[in-house]
Design an enzyme around this catalytic site. Structure first.
Site, PDB file in Angstrom:
ATOM      1  N   ASN A 286     -27.520  -1.882  28.851  1.00  0.00           N
ATOM      2  CA  ASN A 286     -26.768  -2.813  28.020  1.00  0.00           C
ATOM      3  C   ASN A 286     -25.424  -2.175  27.647  1.00  0.00           C
ATOM      4  OD1 ASN A 286     -25.716  -4.236  25.756  1.00  0.00           O
ATOM      5  ND2 ASN A 286     -27.751  -5.047  25.304  1.00  0.00           N
TER       6      ASN A 286
ATOM      7  N   ASN B  16     -22.952  -3.350  25.973  1.00  0.00           N
ATOM      8  CA  ASN B  16     -22.578  -3.576  24.567  1.00  0.00           C
ATOM      9  C   ASN B  16     -23.187  -2.495  23.670  1.00  0.00           C
ATOM     10  OD1 ASN B  16     -21.096  -6.094  24.789  1.00  0.00           O
ATOM     11  ND2 ASN B  16     -23.047  -7.014  25.327  1.00  0.00           N
TER      12      ASN B  16
ATOM     13  N   ASP C 282     -35.313   0.648  21.123  1.00  0.00           N
ATOM     14  CA  ASP C 282     -35.763  -0.724  21.257  1.00  0.00           C
ATOM     15  C   ASP C 282     -35.551  -1.370  19.902  1.00  0.00           C
ATOM     16  OD1 ASP C 282     -36.641  -2.953  22.637  1.00  0.00           O
ATOM     17  OD2 ASP C 282     -38.750  -2.582  22.228  1.00  0.00           O
TER      18      ASP C 282
ATOM     19  N   PHE D 292     -23.463  -9.344  20.049  1.00  0.00           N
ATOM     20  CA  PHE D 292     -24.321  -9.793  21.143  1.00  0.00           C
ATOM     21  C   PHE D 292     -25.702 -10.105  20.575  1.00  0.00           C
ATOM     22  CE2 PHE D 292     -24.464  -5.226  20.819  1.00  0.00           C
ATOM     23  CZ  PHE D 292     -25.794  -4.885  20.978  1.00  0.00           C
TER      24      PHE D 292
ATOM     25  N   TYR E 149     -28.641 -11.713  18.795  1.00  0.00           N
ATOM     26  CA  TYR E 149     -28.777 -12.664  17.698  1.00  0.00           C
ATOM     27  C   TYR E 149     -27.656 -12.541  16.661  1.00  0.00           C
ATOM     28  CZ  TYR E 149     -33.621 -13.337  19.339  1.00  0.00           C
ATOM     29  OH  TYR E 149     -34.746 -13.630  20.076  1.00  0.00           O
TER      30      TYR E 149
ATOM     31  N   LYS F 245     -19.840  -3.473  11.456  1.00  0.00           N
ATOM     32  CA  LYS F 245     -21.245  -3.671  11.811  1.00  0.00           C
ATOM     33  C   LYS F 245     -21.990  -2.335  11.874  1.00  0.00           C
ATOM     34  CE  LYS F 245     -24.251  -5.337  15.481  1.00  0.00           C
ATOM     35  NZ  LYS F 245     -24.357  -5.719  16.877  1.00  0.00           N
TER      36      LYS F 245
ATOM     37  N   HIS G 173     -28.912  -1.989  11.804  1.00  0.00           N
ATOM     38  CA  HIS G 173     -30.144  -1.284  12.128  1.00  0.00           C
ATOM     39  C   HIS G 173     -29.894  -0.160  13.131  1.00  0.00           C
ATOM     40  CE1 HIS G 173     -29.135  -4.774  14.465  1.00  0.00           C
ATOM     41  NE2 HIS G 173     -29.776  -4.275  15.507  1.00  0.00           N
ATOM     42  N   ARG G 174     -29.173  -0.478  14.210  1.00  0.00           N
ATOM     43  CA  ARG G 174     -28.896   0.527  15.229  1.00  0.00           C
ATOM     44  C   ARG G 174     -27.977   1.602  14.651  1.00  0.00           C
ATOM     45  NH1 ARG G 174     -27.519  -2.597  18.847  1.00  0.00           N
ATOM     46  NH2 ARG G 174     -29.602  -2.843  19.697  1.00  0.00           N
TER      47      ARG G 174
END
Length: 193
Positions: free
Chosen positions: A9, A11, A68, A148, A150, A171, A176-177
């Site tokens: 991914n 992004n 994940d 990207f 949701y 962001k 969370h990430r």
């Protein structure tokens, strides 16, 4: 230090690259000539993160981390959770997943949700886990063009805009990430072999 981030991914790769100090050289799967599709067959976020990190470490002998992420919606008993990326079935794409989620929440007052990320790090023969959680609400329609997944329908607690209306720097401070990667970076800064 060279570290592989086990993701295809772009992004996610860009988002994480922006958060790492220059002392860490981040390699993508493409950089190590890994073009295998790693199936996420575990039933937990932690399990899938470990599975991906282990696959790369075992096959390519690199220190590696994988993540994940799942969106857990309170009124849907934690769904879509580990199935967030393929919530609407095949073909899996963000638009279909968002539309299914909005439909499932159509008559529900409780729109509380959280994004949760599990990061598994394989470093020098040891494995470490990190977690990041961002609480918020699911909006009734999409807002914003950035991000990207949701992001256009998720509004984090304490903000008046969706993830998709934020800059990546904004962001990354609350996501969370971002939280999980900050824990990873702190750990790597203090790490001694």
């Amino acid at each position: 230090m060279k570290l592989v981030f086990a993701t295809n991914n772009l992004n996610k790769l860009k988002e994480v690259q922006e958060m790492l100090p220059s002392s860490i050289e981040l390699l993508s799967l493409k950089d190590i000539n890994s073009f295998d599709e790693i199936d996420e067959t575990e039933t937990t976020l932690e399990g899938n993160a470990k599975l991906k990190a282990d696959y790369i470490t075992n096959k390519f002998s690199y220190n590696c981390f994988a993540d994940d992420t799942g969106l857990e919606v309170e009124s849907l008993n934690g769904k879509p959770g580990v199935y967030s990326a393929r919530f609407a079935g095949e073909p899996s794409n963000s638009e279909n997943n968002m539309q299914k989620l909005l439909l499932d929440l159509e008559n529900k007052e409780n729109r509380k949700a959280q994004f949760r990320t599990a990061v598994s790090l394989n470093l020098d023969g040891k494995q470490f886990l990190f977690e990041g959680i961002c609480k918020g609400d699911i909006l009734t329609k999409k807002h914003g063009e950035k991000g990207f997944g949701y992001d256009p329908i998720f509004k984090p607690e304490g903000f008046k805009k969706s993830f998709a209306e934020m800059t990546s720097a904004e962001k990354n401070t609350v996501s969370h990430r971002g939280i999980a990667i900050k824990k990873l970076v702190t750990f790597l800064s203090d790490y001694k072999k």
